[in-house]
Design a protein around this motif. Structure first.
Motif, short mmCIF file in Angstrom:
data_model
loop_
_atom_site.label_atom_id
_atom_site.label_comp_id
_atom_site.label_asym_id
_atom_site.label_seq_id
_atom_site.Cartn_x
_atom_site.Cartn_y
_atom_site.Cartn_z
N THR A 1 0.73 -1.09 -0.17
CA THR A 1 0.00 0.05 0.04
C THR A 1 0.76 1.23 0.09
O THR A 1 2.09 1.24 0.70
CB THR A 1 -0.96 0.04 1.32
N PHE A 2 0.40 2.35 -0.60
CA PHE A 2 0.91 3.56 -0.73
C PHE A 2 -0.21 4.71 -0.45
O PHE A 2 -1.41 4.25 -0.19
CB PHE A 2 1.68 3.96 -2.07
N ARG A 3 0.14 5.90 -0.53
CA ARG A 3 -0.79 6.89 -0.26
C ARG A 3 -0.32 8.00 -1.58
O ARG A 3 0.83 8.25 -1.95
CB ARG A 3 -1.08 7.62 0.80
N ASN A 4 -1.60 8.72 -2.19
CA ASN A 4 -1.20 9.65 -2.82
C ASN A 4 -0.97 11.01 -2.39
O ASN A 4 -1.13 11.14 -0.86
CB ASN A 4 -2.15 9.78 -4.12
N ASP A 5 -0.97 12.25 -3.22
CA ASP A 5 -0.84 13.49 -2.54
C ASP A 5 -2.01 13.98 -1.72
O ASP A 5 -1.83 14.94 -0.94
CB ASP A 5 -0.21 14.55 -3.51
N ALA A 6 -3.06 13.27 -2.01
CA ALA A 6 -4.26 13.81 -1.19
C ALA A 6 -4.36 12.70 0.02
O ALA A 6 -5.44 12.90 0.74
CB ALA A 6 -5.42 13.76 -2.14
N GLY A 7 -3.76 12.01 0.31
CA GLY A 7 -3.58 11.08 1.32
C GLY A 7 -4.46 9.87 1.21
O GLY A 7 -4.70 8.91 2.08
N LYS A 8 -4.97 9.55 0.00
CA LYS A 8 -5.97 8.31 -0.47
C LYS A 8 -5.02 7.08 -0.35
O LYS A 8 -3.82 7.30 -0.98
CB LYS A 8 -6.41 8.57 -1.63
N GLU A 9 -5.58 5.83 0.09
CA GLU A 9 -4.94 4.89 0.16
C GLU A 9 -4.77 4.24 -1.43
O GLU A 9 -5.78 4.20 -1.86
CB GLU A 9 -5.36 3.59 1.02
N LEU A 10 -3.53 3.82 -1.87
CA LEU A 10 -3.53 2.90 -2.98
C LEU A 10 -2.69 1.63 -2.87
O LEU A 10 -2.02 1.51 -1.98
CB LEU A 10 -2.51 3.90 -3.87
N PHE A 11 -3.30 0.65 -3.43
CA PHE A 11 -2.92 -0.60 -3.65
C PHE A 11 -2.10 -1.20 -4.67
O PHE A 11 -2.32 -0.43 -5.56
CB PHE A 11 -4.14 -1.65 -3.41
N ASP A 12 -1.30 -2.18 -4.64
CA ASP A 12 -0.47 -2.49 -5.77
C ASP A 12 0.07 -3.92 -5.53
O ASP A 12 0.16 -4.31 -4.55
CB ASP A 12 0.69 -1.50 -6.07
N LEU A 13 0.28 -4.64 -6.60
CA LEU A 13 0.81 -5.63 -6.50
C LEU A 13 2.60 -5.77 -5.99
O LEU A 13 3.15 -4.58 -6.62
CB LEU A 13 1.06 -6.44 -7.83
N GLN A 14 2.84 -6.73 -5.26
CA GLN A 14 4.42 -6.30 -4.76
C GLN A 14 5.56 -6.45 -5.96
O GLN A 14 6.46 -5.50 -5.76
CB GLN A 14 4.53 -7.81 -3.60
N ASP A 15 5.24 -6.96 -6.86
CA ASP A 15 6.36 -7.16 -7.85
C ASP A 15 5.90 -6.26 -9.26
O ASP A 15 6.58 -6.38 -10.15
CB ASP A 15 6.36 -8.66 -8.26
N ALA A 16 5.21 -5.28 -9.04
CA ALA A 16 4.76 -4.62 -10.32
C ALA A 16 5.63 -3.47 -10.41
O ALA A 16 6.44 -2.99 -9.50
CB ALA A 16 3.37 -3.94 -10.05
N PRO A 17 6.12 -3.22 -11.76
CA PRO A 17 6.99 -2.01 -11.99
C PRO A 17 6.67 -0.84 -11.52
O PRO A 17 5.19 -0.35 -11.58
CB PRO A 17 7.28 -1.99 -13.58
N ARG A 18 7.49 0.05 -10.71
CA ARG A 18 7.24 1.39 -10.22
C ARG A 18 8.41 2.14 -10.59
O ARG A 18 9.32 2.34 -9.60
CB ARG A 18 6.83 1.39 -8.55
N PRO A 19 8.47 2.66 -11.91
CA PRO A 19 9.89 3.34 -12.17
C PRO A 19 10.12 4.62 -11.53
O PRO A 19 9.24 5.13 -10.81
CB PRO A 19 9.48 3.48 -13.84
N ASP A 20 11.38 4.87 -11.62
CA ASP A 20 11.70 6.38 -11.15
C ASP A 20 10.79 7.36 -11.70
O ASP A 20 10.67 7.66 -12.96
CB ASP A 20 13.42 6.59 -11.51
#
Length: 347
Positions: free
Chosen positions: A239-258
């Protein structure tokens, strides 16, 4: 809750998963499945969507997939036409039915459908369309013989929602398209619908569009109450959060580039899913520009964000209408990509 991801970080993740950073050397079928479907409201838009993502893509490849029934054009997410693999059509359509049923109860035809046994209409329509593929309007005229007090257009539109209808070739072909002639998905593929699990649906959505919130997934799918599914999946997600504090979900092995990853110019077709797959679309388009997407204008991505629209003139030239003032170097890159598409469309 998790690390905060900037809009640039979310942009680069989406661009990577949507195969828009670097054209991929894979086939059209694998791409359609990886993207979890391609918007196909406009019959030729999937061809442009594949060209902008793939190396050496030629229209014949997609035409062959449509003719051989490996992929189909069918009403799915958000009540719009999508191009999906045959198996995804069979397993996604059951999940969209509830929304399509609600649309009949509250949409523009609702008052004309009151008191009508829609299941009986659907069953009669199924027999008509399985026996002889035709337009919903033509099928509606035959249904009017059974329900003479109803307009044929109303009856035909009821079939559009109640039945999983495939728009069969030549509709959707690049070289010679045609009017929307339909038959049922089950008849066309000789298989019954079989819903995928909601867990699988959410995981595949995240693979193609994450990181994303529950509301994002619901916007893309048209489904509700997916929060329960995300909670069941939470142990295997990050899990992450965006600039508005909303919770975001993702796969553990998914790409998240620089977030600083450089990106090329890309031309998108009408209603490309990258612009429609989130409740919060700021990662690719500013809120005050959503009208260009809803209006069905093809768009231009520069540095991963919508900065212009493009169109084809009567003499088959591509023109660009800028929403932002860009440096000459960026305008040159846009012009070069337009030239590439123009050459591909007019070999």
């Amino acid at each position: 809750m998790g690390t905060q991801l900037s809009q640039d970080a979310l942009n680069r993740a989406l661009i990577e998963r949507q195969m828009l950073r670097e054209r991929a050397d894979i086939g059209a079928f694998a791409t359609i499945e990886r993207l979890f479907g391609i918007q196909a409201q406009e019959p030729k838009s999937p061809y442009v969507g594949l060209w902008t993502r793939l190396q050496n893509f030629q229209p014949q490849e997609l035409e062959d997939l449509l003719i051989s029934r490996y992929v189909v054009r069918v009403l799915l997410m958000r009540g719009t036409i999508h191009l999906v693999s045959a198996q995804d059509a069979l397993s996604l359509r059951p999940h969209t039915q509830l929304r399509l049923d609600r649309e009949l109860q509250s949409g523009p035809f609702a008052k004309h459908l009151r008191g009508l046994d829609l299941d009986a209409v659907a069953e009669a329509g199924r027999k008509i369309l399985d026996d002889a593929p035709q337009s919903t309007a033509e099928a509606g005229k035959q249904l009017k013989e059974l329900w003479p007090d109803r307009e044929h257009t109303v009856l035909g539109n009821a079939l559009r929602n109640k039945l999983a209808l495939v728009q069969i070739p030549p509709r959707g072909l690049w070289h010679k398209s045609g009017r929307a002639v339909c038959t049922t998905l089950e008849s066309w593929l000789d298989q019954e619908q079989h819903p995928m699990s909601l867990e699988t649906l959410v995981l595949r959505y995240l693979r193609a569009f994450g990181p994303a919130s529950v509301m994002d997934a619901q916007q893309w799918s048209g489904l509700t109450r997916l929060g329960e599914v995300f909670e069941q999946l939470r142990p295997q997600l990050v899990t992450f959060r965006n600039d508005a504090g909303k919770e975001l979900f993702d796969l553990q092995d998914a790409p998240r580039p620089d977030p600083e990853t450089p990106l090329p110019v890309r031309l998108l077709p009408e209603f490309d899913n990258i612009l429609l797959a989130h409740a919060d679309r700021r990662r690719v388009i500013a809120d005050d520009r959503l009208g260009v997407v809803i209006g069905g204008k093809p768009t231009v991505l520069v540095d991963g964000r919508v900065v212009a629209t493009w169109s084809v003139t009567k003499d088959k030239k591509i023109t660009v209408d800028y929403l932002d003032k860009l440096p000459k170097s960026r305008q040159k890159a846009v012009a070069e990509e337009c030239d590439r598409l123009q050459d591909w469309m007019n070999p």
